[in-house]
Design an enzyme around this catalytic site. Structure first.
Site, PDB file in Angstrom:
ATOM      1  N   LYS A  66     -41.972  53.567 -20.066  1.00 46.09           N
ATOM      2  CA  LYS A  66     -41.921  54.397 -21.283  1.00 46.09           C
ATOM      3  C   LYS A  66     -42.709  55.697 -21.156  1.00 46.09           C
ATOM      4  O   LYS A  66     -42.307  56.718 -21.691  1.00 46.09           O
ATOM      5  CB  LYS A  66     -42.423  53.595 -22.492  1.00 46.09           C
ATOM      6  CG  LYS A  66     -41.497  52.446 -22.866  1.00 46.09           C
ATOM      7  CD  LYS A  66     -42.002  51.705 -24.093  1.00 46.09           C
ATOM      8  CE  LYS A  66     -41.175  50.459 -24.335  1.00 46.09           C
ATOM      9  NZ  LYS A  66     -41.564  49.754 -25.552  1.00 46.09           N
ATOM     10  N   ASN A 151     -60.143  46.189 -29.400  1.00 44.50           N
ATOM     11  CA  ASN A 151     -59.709  46.034 -28.005  1.00 44.50           C
ATOM     12  C   ASN A 151     -60.818  45.421 -27.169  1.00 44.50           C
ATOM     13  O   ASN A 151     -62.005  45.591 -27.465  1.00 44.50           O
ATOM     14  CB  ASN A 151     -59.316  47.403 -27.444  1.00 44.50           C
ATOM     15  CG  ASN A 151     -58.523  47.288 -26.161  1.00 44.50           C
ATOM     16  OD1 ASN A 151     -57.628  46.453 -26.060  1.00 44.50           O
ATOM     17  ND2 ASN A 151     -58.844  48.103 -25.177  1.00 44.50           N
ATOM     18  N   GLY A 239     -41.923  38.892 -32.220  1.00 39.62           N
ATOM     19  CA  GLY A 239     -41.404  40.257 -32.228  1.00 39.62           C
ATOM     20  C   GLY A 239     -39.896  40.384 -32.085  1.00 39.62           C
ATOM     21  O   GLY A 239     -39.407  41.482 -31.807  1.00 39.62           O
TER      22      GLY A 239
HETATM   23  P1  ATR Z   1     -49.072  47.864 -22.938  1.00 39.89           P
HETATM   24  O1  ATR Z   1     -48.236  49.066 -22.619  1.00 39.89           O
HETATM   25  O2  ATR Z   1     -48.296  46.566 -22.979  1.00 39.89           O
HETATM   26  O3  ATR Z   1     -49.911  48.060 -24.154  1.00 39.89           O
HETATM   27  P2  ATR Z   1     -51.374  48.373 -21.310  1.00 39.89           P
HETATM   28  O4  ATR Z   1     -51.331  49.818 -21.653  1.00 39.89           O
HETATM   29  O5  ATR Z   1     -51.691  47.957 -19.917  1.00 39.89           O
HETATM   30  O6  ATR Z   1     -50.014  47.670 -21.646  1.00 39.89           O
HETATM   31  O7  ATR Z   1     -52.418  47.678 -22.309  1.00 39.89           O
HETATM   32  C1  ATR Z   1     -52.661  46.311 -22.284  1.00 39.89           C
HETATM   33  C2  ATR Z   1     -53.543  45.961 -23.474  1.00 39.89           C
HETATM   34  O8  ATR Z   1     -53.718  44.541 -23.544  1.00 39.89           O
HETATM   35  C3  ATR Z   1     -54.916  46.553 -23.412  1.00 39.89           C
HETATM   36  O9  ATR Z   1     -55.364  46.823 -24.723  1.00 39.89           O
HETATM   37  C4  ATR Z   1     -55.726  45.404 -22.757  1.00 39.89           C
HETATM   38  O10 ATR Z   1     -57.108  45.464 -23.014  1.00 39.89           O
HETATM   39  P3  ATR Z   1     -58.060  46.369 -22.084  1.00 39.89           P
HETATM   40  O11 ATR Z   1     -57.850  47.800 -22.528  1.00 39.89           O
HETATM   41  O12 ATR Z   1     -59.444  45.904 -22.351  1.00 39.89           O
HETATM   42  O13 ATR Z   1     -57.612  46.136 -20.670  1.00 39.89           O
HETATM   43  C5  ATR Z   1     -55.103  44.239 -23.470  1.00 39.89           C
HETATM   44  N1  ATR Z   1     -55.252  42.950 -22.791  1.00 39.89           N
HETATM   45  C6  ATR Z   1     -54.654  42.543 -21.642  1.00 39.89           C
HETATM   46  N2  ATR Z   1     -55.007  41.283 -21.349  1.00 39.89           N
HETATM   47  C7  ATR Z   1     -55.849  40.870 -22.326  1.00 39.89           C
HETATM   48  C8  ATR Z   1     -56.555  39.651 -22.597  1.00 39.89           C
HETATM   49  N3  ATR Z   1     -56.449  38.606 -21.794  1.00 39.89           N
HETATM   50  N4  ATR Z   1     -57.312  39.594 -23.708  1.00 39.89           N
HETATM   51  C9  ATR Z   1     -57.424  40.662 -24.532  1.00 39.89           C
HETATM   52  N5  ATR Z   1     -56.791  41.842 -24.338  1.00 39.89           N
HETATM   53  C10 ATR Z   1     -56.012  41.935 -23.251  1.00 39.89           C
END
Ligand code: ATR
Length: 269
Positions: A66, A151, A239
């Site tokens: 995206k 977050n 979703g």
């Molecule tokens: P997307 O486009 O799906 O949002 P992304 O930009 O990589 O993918 O973002 C992933 C999000 O999921 C982030 O907010 C990440 O938190 P961090 O910024 O701290 O990395 C969050 N995330 C991923 N795994 C997680 C987990 N196990 N628990 C909590 N938050 C998680």
């Protein structure tokens, strides 16, 4: 001549978009073809440009492209600019227009399909990545009483809240700062579900009668839906409705007609 569209992503084989758009087209008597394309992780820009050059009319873009599709756009909607990402492309005379219909899809699913009352609601948005960023403006435009972005990495939540300050007030914080707060709606926009995990949030942050919404869907309940049910959510939604509603917004943009989403959501269930 039949107009051609496609969804591009990687992986793409399980995408429901072709079935959704075929159903919309049948319902509204639109003569379109809609395919799925596996985007090349290194050269997806070439795949998109080739589809447009071959006479394609538009594309849906999904994970993980995206943001890269956004960079290909000549012009874009305000909501796409806010999101820094597009899920819908329109090709016309070598011009590429981008839109992001994800947030509108989320708001329509919650507000129209499920009758969630945003006005005055206390909303918790979990995550500060692309998925959260894509829905933030449309959520703030519903004028909730309070919108907290939490977050795992707090600094990203602070930055996201600051970036949308002109649309409405949002508060950014870490997941570990949510004690003694209750929310009427908790939306999971994290990628935690990919590894069957749930963001670690306090047990008491869902208000009595509160709802949970997971922005992803699966054939069985998602981990976050299970969390919602275990914590007494009045509704614990996935979703799928958002997926169909964002597709309907894309279809409307391309074809100028609004499809009826309810039978399509029912078909996919
Ligand atoms: P997307 O486009 O799906 O949002 P992304 O930009 O990589 O993918 O973002 C992933 C999000 O999921 C982030 O907010 C990440 O938190 P961090 O910024 O701290 O990395 C969050 N995330 C991923 N795994 C997680 C987990 N196990 N628990 C909590 N938050 C998680």
């Amino acid at each position: 001549m039949t107009d051609r569209y496609a969804v591009i992503g990687n992986p793409i084989e399980h995408s429901k978009s072709p079935a959704i758009h075929a159903a919309f087209a049948a319902q509204t008597q639109q003569d379109i073809q809609y395919d799925r394309i596996l985007g090349d992780l290194e050269h997806v820009e070439d795949d998109i440009e080739e589809f447009a050059a071959d006479g394609g009319s538009g594309m849906n873009v999904t994970v993980p492209f995206k943001e890269r599709a956004y960079d290909l756009c000549d012009t874009m909607s305000e909501r796409a600019r806010d999101a820094g990402a597009v899920n819908t492309l329109v090709f016309r005379d070598s011009h590429v227009y981008g839109d992001n219909t994800d947030g509108a899809g989320l708001v329509r699913d919650l507000g129209c399909n499920h009758r969630f009352d945003f006005v005055g609601a206390r909303i918790l948005l979990l995550g500060a990545g692309g998925a959260a960023r894509g829905v933030l403006r449309p959520l703030l435009e519903q004028r909730p009483d309070r919108l907290v972005i939490a977050n795992r990495t707090a600094t990203k939540a602070h930055a996201l809240a600051a970036a949308t300050a002109t649309v409405g007030p949002a508060i950014g914080c870490g997941l570990d700062e949510l004690h003694n707060q209750a929310f009427d709606l908790i939306i999971n926009a994290t990628a935690a579900g990919l590894s069957s995990q749930v963001p670690s949030i306090p047990d008491d942050c869902l208000a009595d009668g509160g709802w949970t919404y997971d922005m992803v869907y699966a054939s069985t309940a998602t981990a976050f839906q299970a969390w919602g049910r275990a914590h007494g959510a009045a509704r614990a939604l996935d979703g799928l409705g958002m997926l169909v509603e964002q597709a309907a917004e894309s279809f409307q943009l391309w074809r100028g007609v609004q499809p009826d989403t309810a039978p399509v959501i029912a078909m996919l269930r």
